[in-house]
Motif scaffolding. Sequence first.
Motif, PDB file in Angstrom:
ATOM      1  N   LYS A 225     -26.061  -9.333 -42.346  1.00 46.00           N
ATOM      2  CA  LYS A 225     -26.672  -8.459 -43.353  1.00 46.00           C
ATOM      3  C   LYS A 225     -28.023  -9.017 -43.780  1.00 46.00           C
ATOM      4  O   LYS A 225     -28.235 -10.234 -43.778  1.00 46.00           O
ATOM      5  CB  LYS A 225     -25.774  -8.338 -44.591  1.00 46.00           C
ATOM      6  CG  LYS A 225     -24.346  -7.881 -44.321  1.00 46.00           C
ATOM      7  CD  LYS A 225     -24.272  -6.441 -43.846  1.00 46.00           C
ATOM      8  CE  LYS A 225     -22.824  -6.010 -43.670  1.00 46.00           C
ATOM      9  NZ  LYS A 225     -22.706  -4.648 -43.103  1.00 46.00           N
ATOM     10  N   LYS A 226     -28.913  -8.120 -44.169  1.00 46.89           N
ATOM     11  CA  LYS A 226     -30.214  -8.556 -44.676  1.00 46.89           C
ATOM     12  C   LYS A 226     -30.144  -8.929 -46.154  1.00 46.89           C
ATOM     13  O   LYS A 226     -30.914  -9.766 -46.636  1.00 46.89           O
ATOM     14  CB  LYS A 226     -31.257  -7.447 -44.473  1.00 46.89           C
ATOM     15  CG  LYS A 226     -31.579  -7.178 -43.016  1.00 46.89           C
ATOM     16  CD  LYS A 226     -32.620  -6.081 -42.882  1.00 46.89           C
ATOM     17  CE  LYS A 226     -32.946  -5.825 -41.410  1.00 46.89           C
ATOM     18  NZ  LYS A 226     -33.921  -4.712 -41.256  1.00 46.89           N
ATOM     19  N   LYS A 227     -29.232  -8.283 -46.879  1.00 42.16           N
ATOM     20  CA  LYS A 227     -29.082  -8.511 -48.318  1.00 42.16           C
ATOM     21  C   LYS A 227     -27.613  -8.341 -48.682  1.00 42.16           C
ATOM     22  O   LYS A 227     -26.816  -7.844 -47.878  1.00 42.16           O
ATOM     23  CB  LYS A 227     -29.915  -7.502 -49.134  1.00 42.16           C
ATOM     24  CG  LYS A 227     -31.408  -7.551 -48.867  1.00 42.16           C
ATOM     25  CD  LYS A 227     -32.138  -6.498 -49.702  1.00 42.16           C
ATOM     26  CE  LYS A 227     -33.634  -6.530 -49.419  1.00 42.16           C
ATOM     27  NZ  LYS A 227     -34.368  -5.565 -50.280  1.00 42.16           N
ATOM     28  N   VAL A 228     -27.258  -8.732 -49.909  1.00 37.55           N
ATOM     29  CA  VAL A 228     -25.903  -8.492 -50.406  1.00 37.55           C
ATOM     30  C   VAL A 228     -25.981  -7.751 -51.743  1.00 37.55           C
ATOM     31  O   VAL A 228     -27.014  -7.742 -52.407  1.00 37.55           O
ATOM     32  CB  VAL A 228     -25.103  -9.809 -50.585  1.00 37.55           C
ATOM     33  CG1 VAL A 228     -25.036 -10.593 -49.286  1.00 37.55           C
ATOM     34  CG2 VAL A 228     -25.682 -10.665 -51.709  1.00 37.55           C
ATOM     35  N   VAL A 229     -24.877  -7.137 -52.110  1.00 33.83           N
ATOM     36  CA  VAL A 229     -24.729  -6.537 -53.432  1.00 33.83           C
ATOM     37  C   VAL A 229     -24.193  -7.623 -54.355  1.00 33.83           C
ATOM     38  O   VAL A 229     -23.250  -8.339 -54.001  1.00 33.83           O
ATOM     39  CB  VAL A 229     -23.744  -5.345 -53.397  1.00 33.83           C
ATOM     40  CG1 VAL A 229     -23.523  -4.786 -54.801  1.00 33.83           C
ATOM     41  CG2 VAL A 229     -24.243  -4.270 -52.447  1.00 33.83           C
ATOM     42  N   ILE A 230     -24.799  -7.769 -55.524  1.00 33.71           N
ATOM     43  CA  ILE A 230     -24.342  -8.780 -56.483  1.00 33.71           C
ATOM     44  C   ILE A 230     -23.649  -8.089 -57.647  1.00 33.71           C
ATOM     45  O   ILE A 230     -24.226  -7.208 -58.297  1.00 33.71           O
ATOM     46  CB  ILE A 230     -25.517  -9.638 -56.993  1.00 33.71           C
ATOM     47  CG1 ILE A 230     -26.116 -10.428 -55.825  1.00 33.71           C
ATOM     48  CG2 ILE A 230     -25.061 -10.576 -58.108  1.00 33.71           C
ATOM     49  CD1 ILE A 230     -27.326 -11.254 -56.186  1.00 33.71           C
ATOM     50  N   PHE A 231     -22.394  -8.484 -57.891  1.00 28.13           N
ATOM     51  CA  PHE A 231     -21.601  -7.970 -59.008  1.00 28.13           C
ATOM     52  C   PHE A 231     -21.345  -9.134 -59.953  1.00 28.13           C
ATOM     53  O   PHE A 231     -20.688 -10.107 -59.593  1.00 28.13           O
ATOM     54  CB  PHE A 231     -20.279  -7.399 -58.496  1.00 28.13           C
ATOM     55  CG  PHE A 231     -19.402  -6.776 -59.559  1.00 28.13           C
ATOM     56  CD1 PHE A 231     -19.307  -5.388 -59.674  1.00 28.13           C
ATOM     57  CD2 PHE A 231     -18.660  -7.559 -60.440  1.00 28.13           C
ATOM     58  CE1 PHE A 231     -18.483  -4.808 -60.636  1.00 28.13           C
ATOM     59  CE2 PHE A 231     -17.837  -6.991 -61.400  1.00 28.13           C
ATOM     60  CZ  PHE A 231     -17.756  -5.616 -61.508  1.00 28.13           C
ATOM     61  N   GLY A 232     -21.878  -9.050 -61.185  1.00 26.69           N
ATOM     62  CA  GLY A 232     -21.701 -10.124 -62.151  1.00 26.69           C
ATOM     63  C   GLY A 232     -20.853  -9.688 -63.323  1.00 26.69           C
ATOM     64  O   GLY A 232     -21.180  -8.697 -63.982  1.00 26.69           O
ATOM     65  N   HIS A 233     -19.761 -10.411 -63.582  1.00 26.66           N
ATOM     66  CA  HIS A 233     -18.897 -10.100 -64.728  1.00 26.66           C
ATOM     67  C   HIS A 233     -19.047 -11.190 -65.793  1.00 26.66           C
ATOM     68  O   HIS A 233     -18.884 -12.370 -65.494  1.00 26.66           O
ATOM     69  CB  HIS A 233     -17.433 -10.006 -64.294  1.00 26.66           C
ATOM     70  CG  HIS A 233     -16.489  -9.774 -65.442  1.00 26.66           C
ATOM     71  ND1 HIS A 233     -15.376 -10.543 -65.663  1.00 26.66           N
ATOM     72  CD2 HIS A 233     -16.518  -8.855 -66.442  1.00 26.66           C
ATOM     73  CE1 HIS A 233     -14.744 -10.109 -66.741  1.00 26.66           C
ATOM     74  NE2 HIS A 233     -15.419  -9.094 -67.227  1.00 26.66           N
ATOM     75  N   SER A 234     -19.384 -10.785 -67.031  1.00 24.97           N
ATOM     76  CA  SER A 234     -19.451 -11.698 -68.167  1.00 24.97           C
ATOM     77  C   SER A 234     -20.454 -12.828 -67.877  1.00 24.97           C
ATOM     78  O   SER A 234     -21.631 -12.556 -67.665  1.00 24.97           O
ATOM     79  CB  SER A 234     -18.048 -12.213 -68.492  1.00 24.97           C
ATOM     80  OG  SER A 234     -18.010 -12.833 -69.742  1.00 24.97           O
ATOM     81  N   TRP A 235     -20.010 -14.096 -67.849  1.00 23.58           N
ATOM     82  CA  TRP A 235     -20.938 -15.174 -67.500  1.00 23.58           C
ATOM     83  C   TRP A 235     -21.603 -14.893 -66.156  1.00 23.58           C
ATOM     84  O   TRP A 235     -22.786 -15.200 -65.963  1.00 23.58           O
ATOM     85  CB  TRP A 235     -20.209 -16.523 -67.442  1.00 23.58           C
ATOM     86  CG  TRP A 235     -20.832 -17.485 -66.468  1.00 23.58           C
ATOM     87  CD1 TRP A 235     -20.350 -17.855 -65.252  1.00 23.58           C
ATOM     88  CD2 TRP A 235     -22.093 -18.161 -66.618  1.00 23.58           C
ATOM     89  NE1 TRP A 235     -21.215 -18.720 -64.627  1.00 23.58           N
ATOM     90  CE2 TRP A 235     -22.297 -18.929 -65.441  1.00 23.58           C
ATOM     91  CE3 TRP A 235     -23.064 -18.201 -67.617  1.00 23.58           C
ATOM     92  CZ2 TRP A 235     -23.424 -19.718 -65.249  1.00 23.58           C
ATOM     93  CZ3 TRP A 235     -24.196 -18.985 -67.427  1.00 23.58           C
ATOM     94  CH2 TRP A 235     -24.364 -19.740 -66.252  1.00 23.58           C
TER      95      TRP A 235
END
Length: 327
Positions: A106-116
Amino acid sequence: MRNRNNRLICTSEYVSINGIDQFLYHLGTSFDNPVMLFLHGGPGSAESLFTGLFQDRWEEIYTVVHWDQRGAGKTLTKNPDKLPTIDLMLQDLFEVIQYLKKKYNKKKVVIFGHSWGSVLGSIFIRKHPEEAEYYIGAGQVIGMVENEQVAYNKLKEVIEQAGDKKSLKKLESVGEYPGSKIVFDKEFLRKCNIVHKLLGKYKLGMEMGIDIWIAMFKSPIFKFSDIIAFMKIFKANSKVHSFLGDFNLRRESKEYKVPVYYILGERDWQAPRVVAEDYFKDIKAPSKDIFIIPNAGHFLMMDQPDLVFDALSKISKKEKSRQYSNN
């Protein structure tokens, strides 16, 4: 490791990241799907053990990778003396993404951030926008001082409306809260403990129900050492807490170079939804959207898994359409 849903992608592994072995847990149904890196809360509260509560349908549209951060979960167990600072964690995150891009082509990733994780993710996408396809903040933290002030004020209002004199007396014993700057010393922690117990009593704060503990014990990657690691997280993450106490997104530019999406629990007063909503109105990004999940708190994915999945589906479709039109 047991592959509960017979997923095509079901792997747990330790990978050498920034000089230490760090734990990754991969789940998915197709190598063609975007890779989502899940940044857990805390600092130190690994959520890789709880995937069974909320994630099954996510894996139809994403390959979801959980990373036990430095100072958390299985990475802490493996490296008890390699403790985090914000700079180390940002470098760790960069290297994890390089590994995932290579592994999944992949060229990029999806970032999922929860809380901290939303703190770490928000800082990272400013520093390295070229690495993120888009960013999703859940239980998004805007600023610790503001969050605690807003939560305290809401709590006091609810207690007064309930006529609960005993709880009001407890709350007032805290005095000024949280102060102009948060320092995670014994006195602040004493006050914080009182406030957050009352938030829990009035269902305004974080709730750890029995279903969460059952899910942990049922997880195919669970080990009893995970409980020991959980007991050590506050001491292990003391330097990150020092950073977090002064964190405030409002001091930064509101311009983002990647699409930004927020998914917020309607009754989240742990990281108050109203604060994140207010901040979100003013941000500028290539694309943005906000989803308020009814009858959900800080653990919104576990409170309302179907509604959170619906929000993720809309985000995924919107991004596919946007990328198609840009090509």
